[in-house]
Design a protein around this motif. Sequence first.
Motif, PDB file in Angstrom:
ATOM      1  N   LEU A   1       1.319  15.751 -10.703  1.00  0.00           N
ATOM      2  CA  LEU A   1       2.314  14.687 -10.669  1.00  0.00           C
ATOM      3  C   LEU A   1       1.899  13.618 -11.320  1.00  0.00           C
ATOM      4  N   THR A   2       3.020  12.804 -11.798  1.00  0.00           N
ATOM      5  CA  THR A   2       2.785  11.975 -12.825  1.00  0.00           C
ATOM      6  C   THR A   2       3.403  10.503 -11.907  1.00  0.00           C
ATOM      7  N   PHE A   3       2.570   9.453 -11.789  1.00  0.00           N
ATOM      8  CA  PHE A   3       3.068   8.230 -11.297  1.00  0.00           C
ATOM      9  C   PHE A   3       2.881   7.377 -12.623  1.00  0.00           C
ATOM     10  N   ALA A   4       3.717   6.244 -12.846  1.00  0.00           N
ATOM     11  CA  ALA A   4       3.531   5.410 -13.852  1.00  0.00           C
ATOM     12  C   ALA A   4       3.626   3.757 -13.027  1.00  0.00           C
ATOM     13  N   PRO A   5       2.593   3.412 -12.590  1.00  0.00           N
ATOM     14  CA  PRO A   5       2.596   2.063 -11.989  1.00  0.00           C
ATOM     15  C   PRO A   5       2.354   0.976 -13.064  1.00  0.00           C
ATOM     16  N   GLU A   6       1.860   1.757 -14.273  1.00  0.00           N
ATOM     17  CA  GLU A   6       1.793   0.418 -15.357  1.00  0.00           C
ATOM     18  C   GLU A   6       0.710  -0.539 -15.212  1.00  0.00           C
ATOM     19  N   ALA A   7       0.633  -1.148 -13.934  1.00  0.00           N
ATOM     20  CA  ALA A   7      -0.330  -2.175 -13.698  1.00  0.00           C
ATOM     21  C   ALA A   7      -1.225  -1.952 -12.198  1.00  0.00           C
ATOM     22  N   GLY A   8      -2.326  -2.389 -12.237  1.00  0.00           N
ATOM     23  CA  GLY A   8      -3.309  -1.950 -11.364  1.00  0.00           C
ATOM     24  C   GLY A   8      -3.069  -2.768  -9.818  1.00  0.00           C
ATOM     25  N   SER A   9      -2.561  -4.135  -9.946  1.00  0.00           N
ATOM     26  CA  SER A   9      -2.790  -4.914  -8.936  1.00  0.00           C
ATOM     27  C   SER A   9      -1.026  -5.113  -8.741  1.00  0.00           C
ATOM     28  N   GLN A  10      -0.838  -5.604  -7.397  1.00  0.00           N
ATOM     29  CA  GLN A  10       0.486  -5.952  -6.958  1.00  0.00           C
ATOM     30  C   GLN A  10       1.212  -7.204  -7.996  1.00  0.00           C
ATOM     31  N   ARG A  11       0.140  -8.098  -8.138  1.00  0.00           N
ATOM     32  CA  ARG A  11       0.303  -9.199  -8.809  1.00  0.00           C
ATOM     33  C   ARG A  11       0.799  -9.055 -10.273  1.00  0.00           C
ATOM     34  N   LEU A  12       0.348  -8.216 -10.836  1.00  0.00           N
ATOM     35  CA  LEU A  12       0.811  -7.917 -12.384  1.00  0.00           C
ATOM     36  C   LEU A  12       1.965  -6.705 -12.368  1.00  0.00           C
TER      37      LEU A  12
ATOM     38  N   ARG B   1      10.947   9.278  -9.449  1.00  0.00           N
ATOM     39  CA  ARG B   1       9.961   8.522  -8.688  1.00  0.00           C
ATOM     40  C   ARG B   1       9.518   9.539  -7.628  1.00  0.00           C
ATOM     41  N   ILE B   2       8.305   9.203  -6.851  1.00  0.00           N
ATOM     42  CA  ILE B   2       7.749  10.173  -6.221  1.00  0.00           C
ATOM     43  C   ILE B   2       7.923   9.515  -4.808  1.00  0.00           C
ATOM     44  N   ASP B   3       9.064  10.384  -4.215  1.00  0.00           N
ATOM     45  CA  ASP B   3       9.478  10.184  -3.072  1.00  0.00           C
ATOM     46  C   ASP B   3       9.458  11.264  -2.274  1.00  0.00           C
ATOM     47  N   ALA B   4      10.075  11.225  -1.019  1.00  0.00           N
ATOM     48  CA  ALA B   4      10.034  12.705  -0.185  1.00  0.00           C
ATOM     49  C   ALA B   4      11.074  13.443  -0.722  1.00  0.00           C
ATOM     50  N   PHE B   5      12.237  12.969  -1.252  1.00  0.00           N
ATOM     51  CA  PHE B   5      13.172  13.775  -1.880  1.00  0.00           C
ATOM     52  C   PHE B   5      12.920  14.498  -3.084  1.00  0.00           C
ATOM     53  N   SER B   6      12.124  13.568  -3.774  1.00  0.00           N
ATOM     54  CA  SER B   6      11.793  14.359  -5.068  1.00  0.00           C
ATOM     55  C   SER B   6      10.594  15.280  -5.051  1.00  0.00           C
ATOM     56  N   LEU B   7       9.692  14.990  -4.198  1.00  0.00           N
ATOM     57  CA  LEU B   7       8.766  16.120  -3.662  1.00  0.00           C
ATOM     58  C   LEU B   7       9.098  17.369  -3.066  1.00  0.00           C
ATOM     59  N   ASP B   8      10.220  17.061  -2.247  1.00  0.00           N
ATOM     60  CA  ASP B   8      10.737  18.194  -1.878  1.00  0.00           C
ATOM     61  C   ASP B   8      11.499  19.085  -2.833  1.00  0.00           C
TER      62      ASP B   8
ATOM     63  N   ILE C   1       3.349   3.436  -3.707  1.00  0.00           N
ATOM     64  CA  ILE C   1       2.761   4.441  -4.467  1.00  0.00           C
ATOM     65  C   ILE C   1       1.584   5.472  -3.528  1.00  0.00           C
ATOM     66  N   LEU C   2       0.791   4.684  -2.526  1.00  0.00           N
ATOM     67  CA  LEU C   2       0.183   5.422  -1.696  1.00  0.00           C
ATOM     68  C   LEU C   2       0.822   6.379  -0.804  1.00  0.00           C
ATOM     69  N   ASP C   3       2.057   5.991  -0.417  1.00  0.00           N
ATOM     70  CA  ASP C   3       2.872   7.074   0.556  1.00  0.00           C
ATOM     71  C   ASP C   3       3.514   8.224  -0.334  1.00  0.00           C
ATOM     72  N   GLY C   4       3.706   8.163  -1.481  1.00  0.00           N
ATOM     73  CA  GLY C   4       3.955   8.934  -2.468  1.00  0.00           C
ATOM     74  C   GLY C   4       2.815  10.137  -2.751  1.00  0.00           C
ATOM     75  N   ALA C   5       1.547   9.518  -2.834  1.00  0.00           N
ATOM     76  CA  ALA C   5       0.321  10.376  -3.168  1.00  0.00           C
ATOM     77  C   ALA C   5       0.383  11.024  -1.686  1.00  0.00           C
ATOM     78  N   HIS C   6       0.333  10.690  -0.793  1.00  0.00           N
ATOM     79  CA  HIS C   6       0.174  10.920   0.514  1.00  0.00           C
ATOM     80  C   HIS C   6       1.055  12.182   0.799  1.00  0.00           C
ATOM     81  N   GLN C   7       2.407  12.009   0.478  1.00  0.00           N
ATOM     82  CA  GLN C   7       3.425  12.992   0.704  1.00  0.00           C
ATOM     83  C   GLN C   7       3.113  14.274  -0.266  1.00  0.00           C
ATOM     84  N   ALA C   8       2.668  13.733  -1.644  1.00  0.00           N
ATOM     85  CA  ALA C   8       2.320  14.936  -2.471  1.00  0.00           C
ATOM     86  C   ALA C   8       1.207  15.891  -1.972  1.00  0.00           C
TER      87      ALA C   8
END
Length: 622
Positions: free
Chosen positions: A366-377, A346-353, A390-397
């Motif tokens: 870096l690879t993210f797998a959100p699988e769906a674009g919307s929160q509903r899905l 998962r793309i979190d602070a620990f993983s990125l470090d 997701i956005l926080d992970g990208a921001h940290q990256a």
Amino acid sequence: MTKLALSDSILMKVEKPARYIGNELNSVKKDKNQVDVRFAMAFPDVYEIGMSHLGIQILYDMFNKREDTWCERVYSPWPDLHKIMKEKNIPLFALESQEPVKNFDFLGITLQYEMCYTNILQLLDLSQIPLLAAERTNEDPIVIGGGPCTYNPEPIADFFDMFYIGEGEIMYDDLIELYKSMKKANKSREEFLHEVSKIEGIYVPSLYDVTYKENGTIDEMIPKFEDVPKKVKKQIVMDMTESVYPEKPIVPFIKVTQDRVVLEIQRGCIRGCRFCQAGMIYRPNREKNVERLKDLAVKMLKATGHEEISLSSLSSSDYSQLDELITFLIDNCNGNGVNISLPSLRIDAFSLDIMSKVQDIKKSSLTFAPEAGSQRLRDVINKGLTKEVILDGAHQAFLGGWNKVKLYFMLGLPTETEEDMKAIPELANEIAALYYDTVPKQERNGKCQITISTSFFVPKPFTPFQWAGMFEPEEYLRRAKIVNDTVKAQLNHKSIRYNWHQADVTLLEGVLARGDRKLSQAILYVYEHGGFFDAWSEFFNYDLWLEAFEKCGISIDFYAIRQRDEDEVFPWDFIDCGVTKEFMLREWHTALSETVTPNCRMRCSGCGARKYLGGVCYENKN
């Protein structure tokens, strides 16, 4: 040195002759006269793919630890050699001894994906073994299938004498001992198959009758004899630390897909994504002790000379001792010029470090797998991932120096709307904007590069989505076009690239994944008319498959497109995969209500897998 099965003149005519010569570092040689059982372990795809498969390496090591057994490897010959072997009547051979597979006791074929089904027939055909199990005699090897596709073996049931359901480390010793005793007693093939069906995890298709209802669905599947089990129970390794694992993996002569040491840290997954078959059939989650992993890492790197080590797991971030393991690998391996590959994080602070310490940030993505674009899905599929995460992970990256991001999604998921499709590039646009808004120009590693990839959803057996329907290829492509058009409309579209998979391949995969025994005649038709290597786009012939379905009376709509009734008997219902059908149906309803189910460490959802652990999956369970 063993005399090669192919002459120099033939090897000079084919691409990459090193695929066929054997003698690789750490391959096992034995005296065939000193063993009781010869086992050919086959992967129905080209050498470079098959040599990258961890399961075969594990079983190869396990079998060859037995003094009475010699396990050798077989891979699908590439079409150039296939043609020569057919023309010159050269039987398919095992790499270690270079001797014909037809002379072995067992031919084991691992089944990793449905698009290799025609290659099963290629292996049998070139081995000069009858394609249909019913036509084999005592002179032919016992053909056994294993791997994830055996969780619905029915489309290929006619080609196999038996299937092993589950993880191979458990019951193969019992199978070999039974075979040895019955062979010594001069028992027939039929007698052996009857007796072996009583071993847990072994399914012998010829010992079951299938009846159908008027609408074409299965009425029931009944054993022909009272002592043959009605349900086949999957076999799993409970003690991962002490289970067999190759300390000296075979090192190929040529570059293969996974050209590295692979360290399996755990099996199973706690996440419960509703589309994921592996996450269901490999339950419960089982970890390997970190001290054992450290020992294996050192030994495997020394025995192979590889310069990269990869952690294997469905969700590496969930391994409880990951911090300690990574620290050890960095301290003891990374400094010696060994690269560390960390998939499924998962793309979190620990993983990125951690990744910043083991990757060249300027070169890697870096690879993210959100699988769906919307929160509903994402809630529908139980991804357990919010937009904020997701956005926080990208921001940290981005702050850590990365500027390349890959995003994986699926199209055609249950309940998907046009808004969900458009949400895919909209999310990518937000991530790109984040880069330009948060990273000062003088600190950037160049332009932000966001790559979106969409596959088309296949409702696999033993998942909560196994009741869902699919779409015609044209509809999948229409959905991909919506995504593509929306990409072009984004403010940061120049930073976004979009790729999508073949739609016709996806639909065929759905038919083969969800089919019954009637499909075997279509698979046979395709192979007999020149079709194999369907997993390779340059050889895939969708029109030939459509022709086969028409000739054999197979309806794509019936097997793939229609939504299944909740009380329907599935072709795979005779298998006990550990997770109950009641749980999966409950999850199907929960998905349609757009509700998230907590992961296994947060709360037990009663899937049934606890029985493997004496009723308790985790200490903090309610």
